[in-house]
Design a protein around this motif. Structure first.
Motif, mmCIF file in Angstrom:
data_model
loop_
_atom_site.group_PDB
_atom_site.id
_atom_site.type_symbol
_atom_site.label_atom_id
_atom_site.label_comp_id
_atom_site.label_asym_id
_atom_site.label_seq_id
_atom_site.Cartn_x
_atom_site.Cartn_y
_atom_site.Cartn_z
ATOM 1 N N GLU A 1 14.419 -0.134 6.666
ATOM 2 C CA GLU A 1 13.127 0.476 6.391
ATOM 3 C C GLU A 1 12.107 -0.570 5.966
ATOM 4 O OE1 GLU A 1 12.002 3.487 2.989
ATOM 5 O OE2 GLU A 1 12.791 4.608 4.702
ATOM 6 N N VAL A 2 10.857 -0.364 6.388
ATOM 7 C CA VAL A 2 9.739 -1.215 5.971
ATOM 8 C C VAL A 2 8.880 -0.412 5.009
ATOM 9 C CG1 VAL A 2 7.723 -2.521 6.728
ATOM 10 C CG2 VAL A 2 9.761 -2.423 8.178
ATOM 11 N N HIS A 3 8.583 -1.026 3.872
ATOM 12 C CA HIS A 3 7.742 -0.362 2.883
ATOM 13 C C HIS A 3 6.494 -1.212 2.659
ATOM 14 C CE1 HIS A 3 6.747 2.330 -0.404
ATOM 15 N NE2 HIS A 3 6.463 1.262 -1.135
ATOM 16 N N ALA A 4 5.334 -0.580 2.750
ATOM 17 C CA ALA A 4 4.057 -1.280 2.565
ATOM 18 C C ALA A 4 3.193 -0.477 1.607
ATOM 19 C CB ALA A 4 3.344 -1.467 3.901
ATOM 20 N N SER A 5 2.473 -1.179 0.737
ATOM 21 C CA SER A 5 1.682 -0.463 -0.269
ATOM 22 C C SER A 5 0.451 -1.257 -0.668
ATOM 23 C CB SER A 5 2.532 -0.171 -1.512
ATOM 24 O OG SER A 5 2.966 -1.374 -2.116
ATOM 25 N N VAL B 1 -2.523 2.042 -9.957
ATOM 26 C CA VAL B 1 -2.470 3.158 -9.017
ATOM 27 C C VAL B 1 -2.121 2.636 -7.624
ATOM 28 C CG1 VAL B 1 -3.778 5.020 -7.924
ATOM 29 C CG2 VAL B 1 -4.158 4.472 -10.339
ATOM 30 N N THR B 2 -1.120 3.253 -6.995
ATOM 31 C CA THR B 2 -0.776 2.941 -5.610
ATOM 32 C C THR B 2 -1.640 3.795 -4.705
ATOM 33 O OG1 THR B 2 1.504 2.391 -6.210
ATOM 34 C CG2 THR B 2 1.066 2.859 -3.889
ATOM 35 N N LEU B 3 -2.676 3.189 -4.127
ATOM 36 C CA LEU B 3 -3.634 3.922 -3.310
ATOM 37 C C LEU B 3 -3.051 4.325 -1.965
ATOM 38 C CD1 LEU B 3 -6.868 1.812 -3.904
ATOM 39 C CD2 LEU B 3 -6.274 4.007 -4.948
ATOM 40 N N ILE B 4 -2.307 3.421 -1.335
ATOM 41 C CA ILE B 4 -1.705 3.685 -0.029
ATOM 42 C C ILE B 4 -0.226 3.336 -0.113
ATOM 43 C CG2 ILE B 4 -1.770 3.191 2.439
ATOM 44 C CD1 ILE B 4 -4.634 2.191 2.086
ATOM 45 N N ASP B 5 0.616 4.248 0.335
ATOM 46 C CA ASP B 5 2.059 4.041 0.294
ATOM 47 C C ASP B 5 2.628 4.434 1.649
ATOM 48 O OD1 ASP B 5 4.488 3.349 -0.739
ATOM 49 O OD2 ASP B 5 4.822 5.235 -1.794
ATOM 50 N N ILE B 6 3.153 3.450 2.399
ATOM 51 C CA ILE B 6 3.686 3.682 3.734
ATOM 52 C C ILE B 6 5.165 3.333 3.757
ATOM 53 C CG2 ILE B 6 3.632 2.941 6.153
ATOM 54 C CD1 ILE B 6 0.672 2.400 5.869
ATOM 55 N N SER B 7 5.966 4.230 4.301
ATOM 56 C CA SER B 7 7.374 3.963 4.579
ATOM 57 C C SER B 7 7.597 4.158 6.069
ATOM 58 C CB SER B 7 8.285 4.895 3.779
ATOM 59 O OG SER B 7 8.180 4.636 2.393
ATOM 60 N N LEU B 8 8.270 3.193 6.696
ATOM 61 C CA LEU B 8 8.484 3.243 8.132
ATOM 62 C C LEU B 8 9.919 2.845 8.456
ATOM 63 C CD1 LEU B 8 7.453 3.365 11.116
ATOM 64 C CD2 LEU B 8 6.869 0.947 10.860
ATOM 65 N N ARG B 9 10.581 3.649 9.274
ATOM 66 C CA ARG B 9 11.890 3.302 9.810
ATOM 67 C C ARG B 9 11.699 2.994 11.290
ATOM 68 N NH1 ARG B 9 17.236 3.941 8.273
ATOM 69 N NH2 ARG B 9 16.544 4.905 6.325
ATOM 70 N N PRO B 10 11.523 1.707 11.647
ATOM 71 C CA PRO B 10 11.216 1.366 13.033
ATOM 72 C C PRO B 10 12.433 1.498 13.940
ATOM 73 C CG PRO B 10 11.396 -0.623 11.718
ATOM 74 C CD PRO B 10 11.529 0.524 10.775
ATOM 75 N N GLY B 11 12.152 1.830 15.212
ATOM 76 C CA GLY B 11 13.202 1.898 16.212
ATOM 77 C C GLY B 11 13.275 0.615 17.008
ATOM 78 N N ASP B 12 13.827 0.708 18.199
ATOM 79 C CA ASP B 12 13.946 -0.454 19.068
ATOM 80 C C ASP B 12 12.581 -0.842 19.631
ATOM 81 O OD1 ASP B 12 16.704 -0.494 18.706
ATOM 82 O OD2 ASP B 12 17.049 0.883 20.393
ATOM 83 N N PRO B 13 12.387 -2.136 19.904
ATOM 84 C CA PRO B 13 11.097 -2.556 20.468
ATOM 85 C C PRO B 13 10.899 -2.022 21.878
ATOM 86 C CG PRO B 13 12.655 -4.384 20.427
ATOM 87 C CD PRO B 13 13.295 -3.268 19.675
#
Length: 269
Positions: free
Chosen positions: A151-155, A161-173
């Motif tokens: 998983e990739v986590h970006a914030s 305060v966490t203004l933007i919180d993104i969680s991404l589980r990327p698949g194959d390219p």
């Protein structure tokens, strides 16, 4: 005492006379003491290997209309994207920084474009240059992109305060990478007046199109997105009604000068 002071003045005068012909005492060209020197590199800026995490979602059309200035027209589907990137400038000077931004698909006089209502960065040089040249609405923040297992986590954080919180589980390219649209980026360039109560000195709608844009290692995935607010950053007021798509990718491009497509002051505000 007077003799010592007199000798000191004479010595300083001799030094000044000796330095003046060579320009060492007066020549500040190319330094921050020069009134014509900019505190950032001039375009074009070349980016390579920028890493981007993006989530597109559907929100309220009323919110989009409130975020998008006229004469731009927001998309009818209510689409908006949140992206967080780790950028790498390779020319004219090396510079790496994190950036987060919102992107709204819009149209101007019937042509497709994208409007960026706000950006957050962790580097002063990138903030100043982006605001002064193109009019990007840039502000400082703490930004991170972290890989945790699959998983990739970006914030984005301002204060506590966490203004933007993104969680991404990327698949194959995706192979090959599909052609990505590259519409112009619109910004409102605003420079206030030094006079109290006076209108802005500059208020323009600018347009810039990225050059030599490449996208590699495009990995669609399953993403989650959450917003929060501070009094100055009311992102929590943007409803995330439906996640449309999410992905991470590598990107390269050239950021060059753009054009003024609408002058608010010439049109009467």
């Amino acid at each position: 005492m007077f003799c010592r002071a007199g000798r000191l003045v004479i010595a300083l005068c001799v030094i000044a006379v000796a330095l003046a012909p060579n320009g060492r005492a007066q020549d500040f060209t190319g330094t921050h003491l020069s009134s014509t020197t900019l505190p950032y590199p001039a375009p074009p800026l070349t980016y390579e290997g920028s890493r981007v995490v993006v989530v597109a979602f559907r929100t309220s059309p009323e919110v989009l209309r409130a975020l998008v200035p006229e004469p731009l027209v927001p998309n009818a589907a209510g689409e908006l994207s949140a992206a967080i990137a780790h950028h790498h400038v390779v020319a004219p000077m090396p510079l790496s920084y994190y950036e987060a931004f919102l992107v709204i698909p819009v149209s101007h006089e019937g042509a497709a474009g994208q409007y960026i209502p706000v950006l957050y960065l962790d580097d002063a040089v990138a903030i100043i240059g982006g605001r002064e040249i193109w009019g990007f609405s840039k502000f400082d923040a703490a930004i991170r992109i972290v890989e945790e297992g699959e998983e990739v986590h970006a914030s984005v954080e301002r204060g506590s305060v966490t203004l933007i919180d993104i969680s991404l589980r990327p698949g194959d390219p995706l192979v090959p990478v599909p052609e990505m649209p590259n519409p112009p980026i619109f910004n409102v360039k605003l420079i206030p007046s030094v006079e109290k109560g006076a209108p802005p000195d500059v208020m323009q709608l600018t347009a810039t199109t990225l050059g030599n844009r490449t996208v590699t290692d495009l990995r669609p995935g399953v993403g989650m997105l959450a917003f929060d607010s501070t009094p100055e950053d009311p992102l929590g007021g943007i409803p995330v009604l439906e996640i449309i798509r999410a992905a991470c990718y590598q990107s390269g491009f050239t950021l060059d000068y753009g054009e003024v497509v609408y002058d608010y002051l010439a049109q009467g505000g």
